[in-house]
Scaffold this active site. Structure first.
Site, PDB file in Angstrom:
ATOM      1  N   LYS A   1     -53.543  -1.957  -0.481  1.00 51.23           N
ATOM      2  CA  LYS A   1     -53.394  -3.368  -0.847  1.00 51.23           C
ATOM      3  C   LYS A   1     -53.476  -4.273   0.380  1.00 51.23           C
ATOM      4  CE  LYS A   1     -50.976  -3.028  -5.252  1.00 51.23           C
ATOM      5  NZ  LYS A   1     -51.312  -1.635  -5.519  1.00 51.23           N
TER       6      LYS A   1
ATOM      7  N   GLU B   1     -45.539 -10.130  -1.275  1.00 48.97           N
ATOM      8  CA  GLU B   1     -46.354 -11.187  -1.880  1.00 48.97           C
ATOM      9  C   GLU B   1     -45.468 -12.252  -2.492  1.00 48.97           C
ATOM     10  OE1 GLU B   1     -49.075  -9.823  -4.801  1.00 48.97           O
ATOM     11  OE2 GLU B   1     -50.504  -9.005  -3.364  1.00 48.97           O
TER      12      GLU B   1
ATOM     13  N   HIS C   1     -43.826  -4.560 -15.026  1.00 52.74           N
ATOM     14  CA  HIS C   1     -45.152  -4.575 -14.396  1.00 52.74           C
ATOM     15  C   HIS C   1     -46.116  -3.559 -15.010  1.00 52.74           C
ATOM     16  CE1 HIS C   1     -43.251  -7.151 -11.462  1.00 52.74           C
ATOM     17  NE2 HIS C   1     -42.381  -6.217 -11.192  1.00 52.74           N
TER      18      HIS C   1
ATOM     19  N   ARG D   1     -61.363   2.904 -10.360  1.00 50.74           N
ATOM     20  CA  ARG D   1     -61.437   3.952 -11.379  1.00 50.74           C
ATOM     21  C   ARG D   1     -61.620   3.300 -12.733  1.00 50.74           C
ATOM     22  NH1 ARG D   1     -56.545   2.946 -13.654  1.00 50.74           N
ATOM     23  NH2 ARG D   1     -54.840   2.376 -12.254  1.00 50.74           N
TER      24      ARG D   1
END
Length: 663
Positions: A130, A215, A250, A309
């Site tokens: 990330k 974040e 999430h 993917r």
């Protein structure tokens, strides 16, 4: 399904492939391979066994590893490649999860002379991190959320960055994470270090990497993702977007395609996703995920991550485009060009929704559940596709849901000419989904799909469950009617067993069996029932029929129909707690990963006694009262079952007098 790829005259891309996965995604890949005349090789662990549905569907199936855990089976790269070589497989499809986003595996597969049905190792490496992917996206002028993406991982340094640069609320996210694992929402600085420790521990267990990024947390954004496809000839297209905003912890719950966006914003997000794919020379199937700021009037959106993917929710894209994405993957891996190279020619027909059906316990805050599934009857035959209703599953009736793998039972996918038709079809299909043996989230899914906010296109955001949790909470109350019918069936089934001799009762007979004493097909039985302290003023007349339906006439007028299922249950031992003490029980099956106290220690109310891990998710077990741990029944590394006693906690002024009772 696929109009563009329906020609049987096209050459099959491979003669034989190996699927390095299990469950529903392995079944999904095998289905397309069979359609194309490609032989398939499956893997199975000792936990799944050779009669697992994905192993049974394949032409060949081989045991991988010697243990039930993923690290002892499906994650054994050398063994997977060895089986592929020995079986003559020309390519490996990794599915999702496990080795699908492992760059070293992709490299090893290609070095062995086998095609990897997925992106290049360099693209996996670039987008799998990330922190690295954020830098690449910023250089490519793709908008990203503010935060810290650096290499320094010292907890105090991260705390400093959180306080001085990022701000609260914020998200701590595993650098190599995905699927909601290794992610924590932190509302204030006092909670940061504890959340960081937990996130790092979970990330290490799930991905073998404890690094994290920070974040800025967007308040109630929409989660919009774009399906991209790219070939080795430089062609890149997107197959429209999916709205995955309905989430819990999430993790996506219900996904839909397309989302409710303006045509200008849809084009902008699609073009940005293609730009992101081109920035890393991407090849094969991928998904670019964005967060759309609902607090902004300008349609601001930010790059979240790229999944290198095939996604779990890919069927909704297949439904609206009438394209087989697995076939696209196979043909791209074989060196062919994209089946459709012109972006303007990608179809978008109607609306589709997908609900993920999980073995979860709604009464325990949706913690993962395991158990023996002794009845499983989806509303549509599974693993064969379907125009309006489709069920993808890796679960067979009579099999166990194991602690070792993800608790997803199936994916229920529907299509309609518009969003409302798709929504109604989803609700009806969920209502007709039958499963017994484990608790599921089906009642919760129905309530979500019925909610007026969900019914309004584009109204859902990631804060839906924060705002409407009470509205969609699955009911724990059983109506008098349902209790009466259950009592009727139980009573008559018991009579049937009593009417047979001892040798007969050892057989697995159902109450509709003609050998079951007085309880025979077509026979009517009348009872006035009293359940507990309540007497229900109703008379029930019921009869079983050859299709296993129980037809009930209530008070001579109201007709009800049920599906009749039987299961013999053995008696069990329940723990009873004494006055002044409580048993601290496992809230779910899992593995003990950390112990904070020992026998004889004092604990305060809400102290974390121990930490468990199940399906790669951590759960802290806390003390419900202050006291002394008088008995400790587990240690780090133990694998435990749901409701197992972990320890006995007693008030320090009372003597423990716990005991067990046979019931």
């Amino acid at each position: 399904m696929s109009r563009a790829l329906s020609s049987s005259s096209r050459k099959r891309p491979f003669d034989k492939i190996l699927i390095a996965n299990r469950g529903e995604i392995a079944c999904r890949v095998i289905r397309t391979a069979k359609k194309l005349g490609i032989k398939t090789v499956a893997l199975y662990s000792v936990a799944d066994g050779p009669d697992a549905i994905h192993a049974s569907m394949a032409n060949e199936a081989y045991l991988v590893g010697t243990g039930p855990k993923p690290s002892e089976s499906y994650l054994l790269q050398d063994r997977v490649i060895e089986i592929a070589i020995n079986s003559g497989a020309q390519a490996i499809h990794p599915g999702y999860g496990f080795l699908s986003e492992n760059s070293s595996f992709s490299t090893a597969v290609q070095e062995a002379g086998i095609s990897f049905i997925g992106p290049s190792a360099s693209a996996i490496l670039a987008m799998g991190s990330k922190s690295h992917s954020k830098i690449i996206m910023e250089n490519a002028k793709v908008p990203t959320t503010p935060g810290y993406h650096g290499d320094e991982q010292d907890p105090q340094y991260l705390f400093h960055e959180a306080v001085t640069s990022v701000g609260f609320p914020l998200l701590i996210k595993a650098t190599m994470g995905g699927g909601g694992k290794g992610m924590r929402l932190v509302l204030n600085e006092s909670d940061f270090l504890e959340a960081l420790e937990s996130c790092k521990r979970e990330s290490q267990a799930a991905f073998g990497d404890a690094r994290v990024i920070l974040e800025r947390y967007l308040v109630h954004p929409r989660h919009i993702e774009i399906q991209v496809m790219a070939d080795t000839h430089g062609n890149v297209v997107h197959l429209h977007e999916r709205d995955c905003s309905l989430q819990r912890r999430h993790q996506k719950i219900i996904e839909e395609a397309p989302s409710n966006l303006s045509s200008e914003l849809r084009q902008m997000m699609g073009d940005t996703a293609v730009k992101a794919a081109k920035a890393v020379n991407y090849v094969n199937a991928g998904t670019v995920e964005f967060l759309l700021d609902t607090q902004s009037n300008d349609g601001d959106f930010y790059f979240c991550e790229m999944n290198t993917r095939l996604q779990v929710e890919h069927p909704v894209t297949e439904m609206i485009t009438e394209q087989d994405l697995v076939e696209w993957q196979l043909r791209i891996a074989a060196g062919e060009e994209l089946p459709i190279k012109n972006q303007d020619l990608i179809p978008c027909i109607g609306n589709s929704m997908e609900a993920r059906i999980y073995a979860e316990n709604p009464a325990k805050d949706f913690l993962p559940a395991t158990g023996h599934v002794w009845h499983h009857h989806p509303p549509f035959p599974p693993n064969i596709g379907g125009k309006n209703v489709r069920v993808d599953t890796g679960l067979q009736e009579g099999k166990d849901i194991s602690v070792y793998y993800d608790p997803m039972i199936s994916k229920l996918i529907v299509h309609g000419k518009d969003r409302e038709e798709a929504r109604v079809r989803l609700i009806e299909s969920l209502q007709n989904y039958q499963i017994a043996g484990v608790p599921t989230n089906i009642p919760f899914l129905i309530k979500c799909a019925q909610h007026p906010v969900f019914a309004e296109a584009g109204a859902i955001n990631t804060g839906f469950l924060d705002d409407y949790a009470d509205d969609v909470k699955a009911a724990t109350y059983t109506s008098p009617m349902d209790r009466a019918v259950c009592g009727l069936v139980a009573s008559l089934a018991l009579e049937a067993r009593c009417a047979t001799d001892l040798s007969t009762t050892q057989q697995n007979i159902g109450p509709w069996s003609t050998s079951s004493g007085s309880w025979r097909l077509g026979t009517r039985h009348e009872r006035v029932l009293k359940i507990g302290e309540e007497t229900f003023p109703m008379t029930l007349k019921a009869s079983f029929h050859t299709d296993k339906t129980l037809r009930v006439l209530v008070n001579g007028s109201e007709k009800q129909e049920y599906i009749a299922i039987s299961k013999n249950r053995a008696s069990s031992v329940l723990a009873m707690e004494g006055k002044g003490s409580i048993f601290v029980k496992a809230p779910m099956p899992g593995t003990i990963t950390r112990m904070n106290f020992q026998e004889g220690d004092n604990v305060g109310k809400s102290d974390v006694i121990l930490v468990m891990e199940a399906m790669k998710m951590e759960h802290a077990v806390t003390a419900k009262m202050a006291g002394i741990i008088s008995k400790l029944s587990c240690e780090v590394g133990d694998i435990i079952n749901d409701s197992d006693v972990l320890c006995v906690l007693r008030e320090d002024t009372l003597v423990d007098n716990t005991h067990a009772a046979k019931v």
